[in-house]
Design a protein around this motif. Structure first.
Motif, PDB file in Angstrom:
ATOM      1  N   LEU A  85      -8.908 -95.996  37.440  1.00  0.00           N
ATOM      2  CA  LEU A  85      -9.363 -94.695  36.985  1.00  0.00           C
ATOM      3  C   LEU A  85     -10.869 -94.736  36.805  1.00  0.00           C
ATOM      4  N   ASP A  86     -11.525 -93.646  37.158  1.00  0.00           N
ATOM      5  CA  ASP A  86     -12.968 -93.540  37.017  1.00  0.00           C
ATOM      6  C   ASP A  86     -13.258 -92.893  35.659  1.00  0.00           C
ATOM      7  N   TRP A  87     -13.850 -93.651  34.750  1.00  0.00           N
ATOM      8  CA  TRP A  87     -14.123 -93.159  33.401  1.00  0.00           C
ATOM      9  C   TRP A  87     -15.556 -92.677  33.245  1.00  0.00           C
ATOM     10  N   THR A  88     -16.303 -92.549  34.340  1.00  0.00           N
ATOM     11  CA  THR A  88     -17.685 -92.113  34.274  1.00  0.00           C
ATOM     12  C   THR A  88     -17.769 -90.744  33.605  1.00  0.00           C
ATOM     13  N   GLY A  89     -18.559 -90.664  32.568  1.00  0.00           N
ATOM     14  CA  GLY A  89     -18.759 -89.402  31.868  1.00  0.00           C
ATOM     15  C   GLY A  89     -17.582 -88.959  31.012  1.00  0.00           C
ATOM     16  N   ALA A  90     -16.605 -89.836  30.803  1.00  0.00           N
ATOM     17  CA  ALA A  90     -15.395 -89.453  30.071  1.00  0.00           C
ATOM     18  C   ALA A  90     -15.550 -89.611  28.557  1.00  0.00           C
ATOM     19  N   TRP A  91     -16.633 -90.193  28.096  1.00  0.00           N
ATOM     20  CA  TRP A  91     -16.816 -90.399  26.661  1.00  0.00           C
ATOM     21  C   TRP A  91     -18.275 -90.200  26.290  1.00  0.00           C
ATOM     22  N   ARG A  92     -18.481 -89.930  25.013  1.00  0.00           N
ATOM     23  CA  ARG A  92     -19.827 -89.856  24.456  1.00  0.00           C
ATOM     24  C   ARG A  92     -19.723 -90.117  22.963  1.00  0.00           C
ATOM     25  N   LEU A  93     -20.788 -90.550  22.370  1.00  0.00           N
ATOM     26  CA  LEU A  93     -20.851 -90.784  20.934  1.00  0.00           C
ATOM     27  C   LEU A  93     -21.671 -89.644  20.345  1.00  0.00           C
ATOM     28  N   ASP A  94     -21.015 -88.761  19.604  1.00  0.00           N
ATOM     29  CA  ASP A  94     -21.713 -87.649  18.947  1.00  0.00           C
ATOM     30  C   ASP A  94     -22.311 -88.160  17.647  1.00  0.00           C
ATOM     31  N   PRO A 105     -27.140 -99.829   4.736  1.00  0.00           N
ATOM     32  CA  PRO A 105     -26.567 -99.636   6.069  1.00  0.00           C
ATOM     33  C   PRO A 105     -25.824 -98.297   6.186  1.00  0.00           C
ATOM     34  N   VAL A 106     -25.593 -97.883   7.439  1.00  0.00           N
ATOM     35  CA  VAL A 106     -24.895 -96.630   7.728  1.00  0.00           C
ATOM     36  C   VAL A 106     -23.562 -96.972   8.363  1.00  0.00           C
ATOM     37  N   GLN A 107     -22.499 -96.421   7.807  1.00  0.00           N
ATOM     38  CA  GLN A 107     -21.163 -96.662   8.362  1.00  0.00           C
ATOM     39  C   GLN A 107     -20.768 -95.489   9.254  1.00  0.00           C
ATOM     40  N   VAL A 108     -20.204 -95.794  10.429  1.00  0.00           N
ATOM     41  CA  VAL A 108     -19.821 -94.782  11.414  1.00  0.00           C
ATOM     42  C   VAL A 108     -18.362 -94.998  11.792  1.00  0.00           C
ATOM     43  N   GLN A 109     -17.613 -93.917  11.851  1.00  0.00           N
ATOM     44  CA  GLN A 109     -16.224 -93.993  12.287  1.00  0.00           C
ATOM     45  C   GLN A 109     -16.123 -93.343  13.660  1.00  0.00           C
ATOM     46  N   VAL A 110     -15.496 -94.042  14.604  1.00  0.00           N
ATOM     47  CA  VAL A 110     -15.318 -93.545  15.963  1.00  0.00           C
ATOM     48  C   VAL A 110     -13.865 -93.119  16.127  1.00  0.00           C
ATOM     49  N   VAL A 111     -13.681 -91.898  16.603  1.00  0.00           N
ATOM     50  CA  VAL A 111     -12.347 -91.357  16.848  1.00  0.00           C
ATOM     51  C   VAL A 111     -12.307 -90.865  18.286  1.00  0.00           C
ATOM     52  N   PHE A 112     -11.250 -91.231  19.003  1.00  0.00           N
ATOM     53  CA  PHE A 112     -11.087 -90.774  20.379  1.00  0.00           C
ATOM     54  C   PHE A 112     -10.113 -89.610  20.423  1.00  0.00           C
ATOM     55  N   GLU A 113     -10.468 -88.555  21.150  1.00  0.00           N
ATOM     56  CA  GLU A 113      -9.538 -87.444  21.351  1.00  0.00           C
ATOM     57  C   GLU A 113      -8.442 -87.855  22.324  1.00  0.00           C
ATOM     58  N   ASP A 114      -8.794 -88.680  23.292  1.00  0.00           N
ATOM     59  CA  ASP A 114      -7.861 -89.205  24.281  1.00  0.00           C
ATOM     60  C   ASP A 114      -8.061 -90.707  24.365  1.00  0.00           C
ATOM     61  N   PRO A 115      -7.028 -91.451  24.748  1.00  0.00           N
ATOM     62  CA  PRO A 115      -7.158 -92.917  24.821  1.00  0.00           C
ATOM     63  C   PRO A 115      -7.937 -93.366  26.052  1.00  0.00           C
ATOM     64  N   ILE A 116      -9.265 -93.355  25.944  1.00  0.00           N
ATOM     65  CA  ILE A 116     -10.138 -93.747  27.047  1.00  0.00           C
ATOM     66  C   ILE A 116     -10.667 -95.140  26.774  1.00  0.00           C
ATOM     67  N   PRO A 117     -10.428 -96.089  27.675  1.00  0.00           N
ATOM     68  CA  PRO A 117     -10.883 -97.457  27.423  1.00  0.00           C
ATOM     69  C   PRO A 117     -12.407 -97.579  27.512  1.00  0.00           C
ATOM     70  N   VAL A 118     -12.990 -98.188  26.497  1.00  0.00           N
ATOM     71  CA  VAL A 118     -14.435 -98.382  26.460  1.00  0.00           C
ATOM     72  C   VAL A 118     -14.735 -99.617  25.614  1.00  0.00           C
ATOM     73  N   ARG A 119     -15.813-100.309  25.966  1.00  0.00           N
ATOM     74  CA  ARG A 119     -16.255-101.436  25.154  1.00  0.00           C
ATOM     75  C   ARG A 119     -17.128-100.886  24.033  1.00  0.00           C
TER      76      ARG A 119
END
Length: 161
Positions: A85-94, A105-119
């Motif tokens: 699968l081509d995941w180009t452009g499928a995710w962004r960090l808002d 320090p600043v704590q950030v929580q990441v939530v995915f709307e869809d299960p997109i694999p990313v490092r």
């Protein structure tokens, strides 16, 4: 002539189920975005009807969109059918606008709307505009930064030097 493109989309996301006695074959129909040709991805081959979960079998029959997505994201299915699968452009960090008075320090929580694999290290580096070595130095994460995930995670940004 066969299309040599490696990109495909689910189109309408339809399954095809074929019964041969008490054995079932299940395919996922996909449409190539380059040539518009439809192909079949083998999901199950000559599988006993009794081995299927009734909900899963029903999902194949009604072309359940969640089941289509789950099968496309299944790495075993991708290996078996030789596709990626081509995941180009499928995710962004808002990120909210930076505040100069914000304490480190600043704590950030990441939530995915869809299960997109990313490092995580790649997502954080791209989203915060940091180099990867700087991410490894300044980020404390609840999961390994260099391991691919499709689940949400939390990380802490430490103050820069």
């Amino acid at each position: 002539m066969d299309c040599r493109s490696e990109s495909a989309t689910t189109g309408e996301g339809r399954f095809r189920v074929n019964a041969n006695g008490k054995l079932l074959d299940v395919w996922l129909l996909v449409r190539c975005v380059s040539c518009n040709r439809t192909s079949k991805l083998t999901v199950h081959e000559r599988t006993s009807v009794r081995s299927f979960d009734p909900a899963e079998l029903h999902g194949y029959g009604v072309n359940d969109p969640d089941l289509v997505a789950a099968r496309l994201l299944d790495p075993w299915l991708a290996r078996r059918n030789r596709f990626t699968l081509d995941w180009t452009g499928a995710w962004r960090l808002d990120i909210p606008p930076a505040r100069l008075d914000e304490a480190w320090p600043v704590q950030v929580q990441v939530v995915f709307e869809d299960p997109i694999p990313v490092r995580p290290e790649r997502l954080i580096a791209h989203g915060l505009g940091l180099s990867r070595p700087e991410v490894l130095r300044r980020i404390k994460c609840d999961i390994p930064l260099r391991r691919t995930t499709s689940a949400g995670f939390t990380f802490t940004v430490m103050a820069g030097d």
